[in-house]
Design an enzyme around this catalytic site. Structure first.
Site, mmCIF file in Angstrom:
data_model
loop_
_atom_site.group_PDB
_atom_site.id
_atom_site.type_symbol
_atom_site.label_atom_id
_atom_site.label_comp_id
_atom_site.label_asym_id
_atom_site.label_seq_id
_atom_site.Cartn_x
_atom_site.Cartn_y
_atom_site.Cartn_z
ATOM 1 C CE1 TYR A 1 -6.059 59.947 -72.793
ATOM 2 C CE2 TYR A 1 -6.758 62.223 -72.999
ATOM 3 C CZ TYR A 1 -6.189 61.105 -73.550
ATOM 4 O OH TYR A 1 -5.743 61.144 -74.852
ATOM 5 C CD GLU A 2 -11.602 56.362 -71.252
ATOM 6 O OE1 GLU A 2 -11.855 57.398 -71.904
ATOM 7 O OE2 GLU A 2 -12.464 55.779 -70.554
ATOM 8 N N GLY A 3 -8.983 56.588 -66.976
ATOM 9 C CA GLY A 3 -8.563 55.684 -65.897
ATOM 10 C C GLY A 3 -7.067 55.778 -65.715
ATOM 11 C CD GLN B 1 -6.649 51.552 -67.148
ATOM 12 O OE1 GLN B 1 -7.100 50.469 -67.539
ATOM 13 N NE2 GLN B 1 -7.343 52.674 -67.241
#
Lengths: 311, 249, 593
Positions: free
Chosen positions: C437-439, C444
């Protein structure tokens, strides 16, 4: 110079703690006097006179001395303090309450909770929850001391012809403190700090009902006092006067049975001088097994009733 | 009503202390230090009294090295209004601390002095009682319940076997026991506010107090080690061993 | 043994590696020096250890549950969150103007680390709320800020970030939620959002959803997305709660880990449309998201460090107590397994990675503070560029390593590690989401390759390598066995990194697929070397200050040396694979899988 022991007594006689304190006192010097201060405390004075090694009993009787109020008892002791090289109290709630006040009034240090008398001016005492032992020396003219009763055998009662009992005037009470009442747990169990056997429960008990249900039969079978870990007391499974630990009661019975107690440092500080330690815990990694002479890894809810049946 | 609270900086209660190999003391270098747990309860009680409208000002006091300022800042973050550090690098024993506190009591004239019942490093349990004696004040030790009204404090205290209730006229000295209250968690805003509260530094000399220790520590040693125990497989074996081997039942 | 915040290492990383004194020298930051930082960290630790950590296992055994559109959180969470809010901990980093404490990121970061370590599930709520607060403060109107920001910062309400939809995860261009403008300036929002952390719960009176949606006629793709505030309860002008909005939680997920965090499917507009307020301008939603995305990604990186540390502490405790097998060097009987070399290796690996990643993250936090508060615009800009390079590294590297470290944690426990009651397994399961999650790590990696290396032609990346080279010079001056070993390992690592930067710059346009096939390895390489760089700095400082605290600094030197000996050598292998493996990846055609 003489040694003075401040006695603790009830209307029937001397409390056990005073007998241990007398032993410590006799190690400080040969001429031991006892102060019995209270209200209608004659029986205490008589009992004190019969303890082996006591040469004189001072009996001060007044209503103001009935409840061991610190300011009153302190004033009484201060009035007779001169001439004594040592003044000893048992390290009970009363002793711990009064001794430092007296020491400050006499402008001397107070030595708390001694576990050994090395010489008349040198003593051992535990620090850091008993994780270290300090040997301290006092150069004060009077040594005011509280005695860890579990570290000394009790002096023999009825061991001699009765010593002199001298009635002394009660000192006027300073005032400012009024005794309102007490709530003392009354039961037939031996007192926790003097008991030969103690059965203690921990937080694993899970509830007050279970604590009572599991611990009581074993304590009854063994004629034991009941103790508890701080966690059990905090959780409400046992009342706070049962707490064994660094800041609760220090105990050293012949037999200490810890059921469902993990063995935090602070608890160990209160019981690690017990002669025999038994631990019953279902967690094999519980720290208590590090001090136990006999460790049983088992569910206490099965093991303790089994033990009751086997005894 | 002004309350004076005395706090001590001690080795954190979670730390397992080690005796120095030269037996001069306990290893305290680089060890975590915290406010004495009983003193947290004392400060909390003072703050509760202020929140109830009984106390108007809380002054926290500590005696010792300059890092005691951290302990005082914590006391102010809990809710003390200002703090006094009596800075001293020498060993301070309870009688000396009581004398320092007595001079501050004379200066500040609090209606109550609240202290923890004992410090978990020296385990002496003396300072409050000594202060009461020197300041000629009534004392109530091991308080488990405290009510203040009409210039009097009604205090339940823990005694062997239960509790007893005393009533004292103020000013008085109270030492607190474990069950008096549960100290609050300090909030972030209060930590920041505490930085701005006044902290005064004094010395024993300035207060005219002789703090020379009376007791000399000859040595500090390890406690006797218990020999290792054994694990028993069942209750029957346990009972048998207690009977025949240990002979305690 | 309970979780203990590693305050000594945190303070060391803050003060000695990240330069707390530099941060407190910034305008407006004077109040946050060493004493304050220590006091804040100590109290944060007490709270995290005393209130939150005990709930972690409970959260796993007794996760949040859903019934009739209502979510009940793990018993204890609600009370703990109330204490968290009362403690002012939600507002650590937020502006004093809205009731926050305005602490520098460098001081707030250890506080966040402890909270995550205490309970990843619990800490997710404040973390997502931080995201909502940032979005509002970055782009919201004064009216929106006044209505919502203060109560989010105080912890009276919580916030959520609503981006993902069933068909739009990594690819936000595919977002279909829509917002229809109303006459009064508000919008009506319709759509389904999934994977919404704390999308519904029972801990506070209101939940403020930040929602990405398209307005009619918006351009296709990422340039047509707008950001809206859609509160669970509408808020009256006097601040009181009004009607229930048309935003409902229709289910929560059963997950592998972070079970106590309710992961919601939110349905907007099933009953006529959810009232939403536009944040900033139409069609700039993703731009606003990207501004706050740095903070969110950094926060997830901290989650990785936190759970790895938690797993490490647990593994050490177990290794000290578990007795199995004689010592290889000879012993009377079996010994605690911590004496066996392989166990030591596993524990040292965990420790080295945690300390290295923590150091890099705190250094990045300090750089972020300079980027925000330095007086000179040029200084702010250059620091921001470095911070933005480090964010995907902190997120990607710390999270990938956390899964490996949590797995090692299980391994140290042997069979007991596989048994849930032991607790090691929970850390392993909780960590697994962090690389997703969050990329995802790939996102990244794409970011560090595309935006952070190719776009500026490697200037920032090479500059960091230059700083590493300077540390190598310092190591040469120290000239003892440990520093020499570290210097050699670090210089080899740096060479591997520089070679990979060059490879990317040379082939980024002409052979994008080959380059991006190696992007994750490039990210790992960067993390490995940058964390090693911090451990090198730590080694020298520890040597210089050894006498002050021999136990702590000796451990630091040995851990750093282990990093040099066992971790940094992986750099060369990564560089080789970055260079080579793109070709074979491309060669494998899709029908052959």
């Amino acid at each position: 110079m003489s040694i003075l022991v401040i006695a603790e007594h009830d209307n029937a006689g001397l409390k056990a703690a005073t007998l241990n304190t007398l032993t410590a006192a006799l190690l400080c010097g040969p001429d031991v006097h006892v102060l019995v201060a209270g209200h209608n405390a004659g029986a205490g004075a008589t009992a004190a006179a019969q303890v082996a090694g006591v040469t004189k009993v001072l009996h001060s009787d007044a209503e103001s001395l009935a409840h061991g109020i610190a300011e009153n008892l302190c004033a009484q002791v201060e009035a007779i303090a001169s001439g004594y090289s040592h003044i000893l109290f048992a390290a009970t709630a009363t002793g711990k309450n009064v001794a430092p006040r007296l020491a400050a009034l006499l402008d001397v240090a107070q030595i708390s909770d001694i576990t050994k008398v090395i010489s008349a001016d040198t003593f051992e005492r535990p620090i850091y929850a008993g994780n270290a032992i300090a040997t301290v020396q006092s150069s004060d003219a009077v040594k005011v001391i509280t005695v860890r009763t579990t570290a000394f055998d009790p002096a023999a009662q009825s061991g001699q012809a009765a010593a002199v009992v001298e009635a002394i005037a009660a000192v006027a009470a300073p005032g400012g403190t009024r005794y309102i009442g007490s709530e003392i747990a009354r039961n037939d169990r031996p007192e926790l700090t003097a008991a030969k056997t103690i059965v203690s429960g921990g937080r694993a008990m899970g509830s007050q009902e279970k604590f009572d249900e599991v611990i009581t039969p074993l304590a009854d079978k063994l004629g034991a006092a009941i103790g508890a870990s701080r966690a059990a007391v905090d959780a409400g499974y046992a009342s706070n006067d049962l707490q064994v630990g660094q800041t609760g009661k220090i105990v050293a019975p012949q037999l200490y049975i810890a059921a469902g107690i993990s063995g935090a440092i602070q608890h160990l500080a209160g019981m690690k001088d017990s002669k025999v330690i038994v631990a019953i815990n279902k967690d094999p990694e519980a720290p208590i097994f590090g001090v136990a002479d006999y460790g049983l890894v088992a569910d206490l809810f099965t093991a303790v009733p089994e033990m009751v049946a086997a005894l | 009503m002004k309350i004076l609270v005395a706090v001590k900086r001690v080795v954190d209660y979670n730390v397992k202390v080690r005796v120095k190999s030269d037996q001069t003391g306990v290893e305290t270098a680089n060890v975590k230090m915290s406010m004495n747990p009983f003193d947290e309860i004392a400060v909390e009680e003072a703050v509760l009294l202020k929140e109830k409208g009984v106390a108007t000002e809380i002054v926290a006091v500590s005696c010792g090295v300059s890092q005691c300022q951290e302990t005082l800042r914590t006391a102010m973050a809990i809710g003390a209004d200002r703090a006094i550090l009596v800075e001293c690098n020498e060993e301070l024993q309870p009688l000396a601390v009581a004398k320092l506190l007595q001079s501050l009591v004379a200066r500040e004239q609090p209606a109550m002095v609240i202290l923890g019942k004992q410090a978990i490093d020296d385990d002496c349990n003396q300072t409050g009682q000594m202060l009461a004696a020197l300041a000629r004040l009534p004392q109530v030790t091991f308080a488990s319940k405290l009510d203040v009204a009409d210039g009097m404090a009604t205090v339940a205290r823990e005694v062997d076997g239960g509790s007893e209730t005393l009533q004292v006229t103020l000013p008085a000295v109270v030492t607190v026991d474990l069950r008096l209250n549960e100290p609050r968690y300090v909030t972030l805003p209060n930590i920041m506010k505490a930085k701005k509260k006044p902290l005064e530094t004094l010395t024993p000399a300035a207060l005219g107090v002789d703090v020379a220790p009376r007791l000399k520590t000859l040595k500090v040693s390890e406690p006797p080690v218990r020999s290792a125990g054994i694990k028993v497989p069942d209750v029957a074996t346990l009972v048998a061993k207690l009977r025949t081997e240990a002979k305690v039942i | 043994m309970r979780y203990q915040a590693p305050l000594k290492d945190m303070l060391f990383a803050m003060q000695d590696l990240a330069g707390l004194s530099t941060v407190t020298a910034l305008p407006g930051m004077e109040d946050y020096g060493q004493d304050t930082a220590q006091a804040v960290l100590e109290e944060s630790a007490k709270f995290c250890e005393g209130v939150v950590a005990p709930l972690n296992w409970e959260g796993d055994k007794n996760p949040s549950s859903w019934k009739d559109r209502v979510v009940t959180t793990t018993p204890g969470f609600k009370e703990a969150f109330a204490q968290f809010a009362e403690g002012g901990w939600q507002g650590v980093i937020h502006p004093t103007e809205f009731g926050g404490q305005g602490l520098p990121k460098l001081v707030a970061t250890p506080c966040a680390e402890m909270l995550h370590a205490a309970s990843l599930s619990f800490a997710l709520c404040p973390m997502l709320t931080d995201g909502a607060i940032e979005a509002l403060l970055v782009a919201g109107s004064d009216e929106l800020k006044n209505k919502f920001a203060a109560k989010l910062i105080s912890g009276e309400w919580t916030g959520t970030m609503n981006l993902t939809e069933p068909q739009a995860g990594s690819d936000l261009a595919a977002v279909r939620a829509r917002a229809e403008p109303q006459a009064d300036g508000t919008y009506k929002v319709f759509g389904t959002k999934i994977f919404i952390t704390y999308g519904e719960h029972d801990m506070t009176g209101n939940i403020v959803h930040l929602v990405l949606a398209r307005v009619p006629g918006a351009p296709e793709g990422v340039k047509g997305i707008s950001l809206f505030v859609v509160p669970k309860f509408l808020v009256n002008d006097d601040g009181s709660l009004g009607a229930r909005n048309d935003a409902w939680c229709v289910s929560i997920e059963h997950k592998l880990g972070i079970k106590a965090s309710p992961t919601a499917v939110l349905q907007f507009g099933d009953n006529g449309g959810a009232v939403g307020y536009l944040v900033g301008e139409e069609n700039r939603g993703l731009e606003y998201m990207f501004i706050m995305m740095n903070a969110a990604r950094f926060a997830v990186g901290m989650q990785g460090i936190a759970v790895a540390d938690r797993a490490y502490q647990k593994a050490v405790t177990f290794a000290r107590e578990r007795v199995q097998s004689r010592d290889l060097a000879g012993s009377d009987g079996p010994v605690a397994i911590i004496h066996h070399p392989d166990v030591k290796r596993m524990l040292l690996t965990m420790r080295a990675h945690v300390e290295g990643a923590r150091a890099l993250a705190y250094v990045a936090a300090a750089i972020s503070d300079v980027a925000h508060h330095a007086a000179e615009p040029a200084e702010r800009a250059s620091n921001q560029a470095v911070y933005e390079f480090l964010v995907p590294v902190v997120k990607g590297f710390s999270t990938e390593m956390s899964i490996e470290m949590a797995s090692l944690g299980v391994q140290v426990h042997g069979g007991m590690g596989f048994i849930e009651e032991t607790g090691a397994a929970q850390h392993y399961r909780d960590a697994r989401i962090l690389t997703i999650y969050e990329g995802t790590t790939a996102i990244q990696a794409n970011d560090i390759v595309g935006r952070k290396t190719l776009r500026d032609k490697g200037v920032v990346a090479k500059a960091l390598c230059g700083r590493i080279a300077m540390t190598e010079k310092d190591l040469a001056a120290h000239n003892d066995a440990d520093c020499t070993a570290m210097r050699l390992a670090l210089s080899q690592g740096r060479a591997a990194l520089e070679e990979s930067i060059d490879f990317i710059l040379a082939n980024g346009k002409s052979d994008a697929k080959a380059v991006y096939a190696g992007a994750v390895h490039y990210l790992k390489l960067a993390g490995l070397v940058l964390c090693g760089w911090q451990m090198a700095r730590a080694m020298m400082i520890a040597q210089d200050r050894m006498a002050e605290d021999p136990a702590f600094f000796n451990a630091k030197v040995v851990t750093a040396r282990f990093y040099a000996d066992a971790v940094l050598p992986q750099a060369g292998a990564l560089a080789q694979s970055i260079r080579q493996a793109g070709a074979s990846t491309n060669r494998m055609s899709v029908d052959l899988f």
